[in-house]
Design a protein around this motif. Structure first.
Motif, PDB file in Angstrom:
ATOM      1  N   SER A   4      50.958  98.642 -38.892  1.00  0.00           N
ATOM      2  CA  SER A   4      52.365  98.270 -38.685  1.00  0.00           C
ATOM      3  C   SER A   4      52.958  99.514 -38.458  1.00  0.00           C
ATOM      4  N   ASN A   5      52.762 100.656 -39.006  1.00  0.00           N
ATOM      5  CA  ASN A   5      53.223 101.986 -38.555  1.00  0.00           C
ATOM      6  C   ASN A   5      53.020 102.321 -37.049  1.00  0.00           C
ATOM      7  N   SER A   6      51.783 102.363 -36.443  1.00  0.00           N
ATOM      8  CA  SER A   6      51.343 102.489 -35.381  1.00  0.00           C
ATOM      9  C   SER A   6      52.220 101.663 -34.231  1.00  0.00           C
ATOM     10  N   LEU A   7      52.189 100.274 -34.730  1.00  0.00           N
ATOM     11  CA  LEU A   7      52.985  99.351 -33.781  1.00  0.00           C
ATOM     12  C   LEU A   7      54.540  99.825 -33.809  1.00  0.00           C
ATOM     13  N   PHE A   8      54.895 100.192 -34.897  1.00  0.00           N
ATOM     14  CA  PHE A   8      56.247 100.627 -34.958  1.00  0.00           C
ATOM     15  C   PHE A   8      56.658 101.831 -34.280  1.00  0.00           C
ATOM     16  N   ILE A   9      55.688 102.696 -34.048  1.00  0.00           N
ATOM     17  CA  ILE A   9      55.830 104.039 -33.256  1.00  0.00           C
ATOM     18  C   ILE A   9      55.832 103.612 -31.802  1.00  0.00           C
ATOM     19  N   PHE A  10      54.843 102.690 -31.603  1.00  0.00           N
ATOM     20  CA  PHE A  10      54.647 102.200 -30.194  1.00  0.00           C
ATOM     21  C   PHE A  10      55.813 101.574 -29.640  1.00  0.00           C
ATOM     22  N   PHE A  11      56.476 100.585 -30.366  1.00  0.00           N
ATOM     23  CA  PHE A  11      57.639  99.849 -29.619  1.00  0.00           C
ATOM     24  C   PHE A  11      58.941 100.603 -29.916  1.00  0.00           C
ATOM     25  N   SER A  12      58.882 101.703 -30.790  1.00  0.00           N
ATOM     26  CA  SER A  12      60.108 102.488 -30.822  1.00  0.00           C
ATOM     27  C   SER A  12      60.112 103.628 -29.268  1.00  0.00           C
ATOM     28  N   TYR A  13      58.811 104.000 -29.107  1.00  0.00           N
ATOM     29  CA  TYR A  13      58.681 104.767 -27.743  1.00  0.00           C
ATOM     30  C   TYR A  13      58.824 104.096 -26.669  1.00  0.00           C
ATOM     31  N   ALA A  14      58.545 102.599 -26.696  1.00  0.00           N
ATOM     32  CA  ALA A  14      58.626 101.971 -25.572  1.00  0.00           C
ATOM     33  C   ALA A  14      60.359 101.445 -25.382  1.00  0.00           C
ATOM     34  N   LEU A  15      61.023 101.337 -26.807  1.00  0.00           N
ATOM     35  CA  LEU A  15      62.466 101.163 -26.401  1.00  0.00           C
ATOM     36  C   LEU A  15      63.227 102.119 -25.844  1.00  0.00           C
ATOM     37  N   VAL A  16      62.673 103.487 -26.537  1.00  0.00           N
ATOM     38  CA  VAL A  16      63.753 104.576 -25.986  1.00  0.00           C
ATOM     39  C   VAL A  16      63.419 104.869 -24.304  1.00  0.00           C
ATOM     40  N   PHE A  17      62.028 104.604 -23.973  1.00  0.00           N
ATOM     41  CA  PHE A  17      61.787 104.595 -22.657  1.00  0.00           C
ATOM     42  C   PHE A  17      62.367 103.802 -21.602  1.00  0.00           C
ATOM     43  N   SER A  18      62.374 102.490 -21.936  1.00  0.00           N
ATOM     44  CA  SER A  18      63.167 101.522 -21.379  1.00  0.00           C
ATOM     45  C   SER A  18      64.820 101.700 -21.421  1.00  0.00           C
ATOM     46  N   SER A  19      65.208 102.179 -22.417  1.00  0.00           N
ATOM     47  CA  SER A  19      66.874 102.620 -22.498  1.00  0.00           C
ATOM     48  C   SER A  19      66.955 103.697 -21.491  1.00  0.00           C
ATOM     49  N   ILE A  20      66.121 104.499 -21.485  1.00  0.00           N
ATOM     50  CA  ILE A  20      66.366 105.770 -20.327  1.00  0.00           C
ATOM     51  C   ILE A  20      66.174 105.223 -18.842  1.00  0.00           C
ATOM     52  N   MET A  21      65.241 104.198 -18.753  1.00  0.00           N
ATOM     53  CA  MET A  21      65.156 103.778 -17.504  1.00  0.00           C
ATOM     54  C   MET A  21      66.415 102.896 -17.067  1.00  0.00           C
ATOM     55  N   VAL A  22      67.192 102.159 -18.100  1.00  0.00           N
ATOM     56  CA  VAL A  22      68.073 101.673 -17.770  1.00  0.00           C
ATOM     57  C   VAL A  22      69.114 102.325 -16.742  1.00  0.00           C
ATOM     58  N   ILE A  23      69.300 103.687 -17.213  1.00  0.00           N
ATOM     59  CA  ILE A  23      70.388 104.427 -16.953  1.00  0.00           C
ATOM     60  C   ILE A  23      69.741 105.276 -15.546  1.00  0.00           C
ATOM     61  N   ILE A  24      68.425 105.285 -15.435  1.00  0.00           N
ATOM     62  CA  ILE A  24      67.947 106.206 -14.112  1.00  0.00           C
ATOM     63  C   ILE A  24      67.741 105.147 -13.257  1.00  0.00           C
ATOM     64  N   ALA A  25      67.445 104.089 -13.346  1.00  0.00           N
ATOM     65  CA  ALA A  25      67.016 103.158 -12.372  1.00  0.00           C
ATOM     66  C   ALA A  25      68.061 102.983 -11.137  1.00  0.00           C
ATOM     67  N   GLN A  26      67.632 103.016  -9.971  1.00  0.00           N
ATOM     68  CA  GLN A  26      68.598 103.053  -8.728  1.00  0.00           C
ATOM     69  C   GLN A  26      69.210 101.736  -8.740  1.00  0.00           C
ATOM     70  N   HIS A  27      68.310 100.648  -8.493  1.00  0.00           N
ATOM     71  CA  HIS A  27      68.636  99.548  -8.211  1.00  0.00           C
ATOM     72  C   HIS A  27      69.025  98.650  -9.502  1.00  0.00           C
ATOM     73  N   PRO A  28      70.043  97.883  -9.288  1.00  0.00           N
ATOM     74  CA  PRO A  28      70.855  97.151 -10.629  1.00  0.00           C
ATOM     75  C   PRO A  28      69.731  96.190 -11.071  1.00  0.00           C
ATOM     76  N   VAL A  29      68.981  95.553 -10.391  1.00  0.00           N
ATOM     77  CA  VAL A  29      68.017  94.565 -10.937  1.00  0.00           C
ATOM     78  C   VAL A  29      67.320  95.165 -11.796  1.00  0.00           C
ATOM     79  N   PHE A  30      66.709  96.153 -11.243  1.00  0.00           N
ATOM     80  CA  PHE A  30      65.466  96.798 -12.083  1.00  0.00           C
ATOM     81  C   PHE A  30      66.072  97.644 -13.409  1.00  0.00           C
ATOM     82  N   SER A  31      67.157  97.827 -13.112  1.00  0.00           N
ATOM     83  CA  SER A  31      68.029  98.375 -14.337  1.00  0.00           C
ATOM     84  C   SER A  31      68.142  97.239 -15.512  1.00  0.00           C
TER      85      SER A  31
END
Length: 198
Positions: A4-31
């Motif tokens: 459960s700890n490794s799953l928690f770390i994986f989903f945390s990193y995926a959440l941080v990456f996708s939240s950064i990509m919300v801001i970085i993505a150029q097209h609003p649909v991808f965001s």
């Protein structure tokens, strides 16, 4: 084997990456798609923390309702979003003003709850007369969320509803075109036309 700890770390990193990509993505649909993935990864984290009701609430409310509302707003505003890049400098001071207005209360709350330790002991989080371990198995998640939202955070819930109302009014006002596209019919000009004979 995944713990459960490794799953928690994986989903945390995926959440941080996708939240950064919300801001970085150029097209609003991808965001928007990265925003949906943020909600899904957050619900996975809540499942790992054994908050099943809140995880289902994230999926139903945010992914099923608010993200679809944003998608319809983006699809309706797609033709008007091309001119927004020209007005970025014009709207930059207003954005800075709104960010300062929204950042000051957050910094005030952080200052009062984490710097001054006397306010934490006086708040509802610390209650010396209640044994919270006896209430772990006797209360349901729905009762806890209702008690917290409608008693302690009622003002914040009303402010969130007001923000969603302002967003809905803004989307409706942006999608309406106030230009008159219909022409008035003039029956006198139609009846008084002369026929040209070639």
């Amino acid at each position: 084997m995944l713990t459960s700890n490794s799953l928690f770390i994986f989903f945390s990193y995926a959440l941080v990456f996708s939240s950064i990509m919300v801001i970085i993505a150029q097209h609003p649909v991808f965001s928007l798609l990265f925003l949906v993935s943020c909600f899904i990864f957050s619900s996975f984290l809540l499942f790992l923390l054994e908050c099943e009701f809140l995880a289902f609430l994230f999926i139903v409310v945010y992914v099923g309702a608010i993200a679809i509302l944003f998608l319809f707003a983006i699809m309706m505003l797609e033709s008007k979003l091309n001119n927004l890049s020209k007005n970025t400098i014009k709207y930059f001071p207003i954005g800075v003003l709104f960010s300062i207005v929204l950042l000051l209360p957050i910094l005030n709350v952080v200052n009062t709850f984490f710097v001054d330790s006397s306010t934490v002991s006086d708040s509802f989080y610390v209650n010396n007369y209640q044994n919270w371990y006896d209430l772990i198995d006797s209360t349901y998640d729905v009762n806890v969320y209702g008690q917290i939202l409608y008693s302690y955070f009622a003002l914040q819930l009303l402010i969130a509803g007001l923000i969603l109302l302002v967003v809905l009014i803004g989307v409706v006002s942006l999608t309406n075109s106030y230009e008159k596209q219909t022409r008035q019919q003039s029956t006198f000009r139609q009846l008084s036309r002369t026929v040209k004979i070639f």
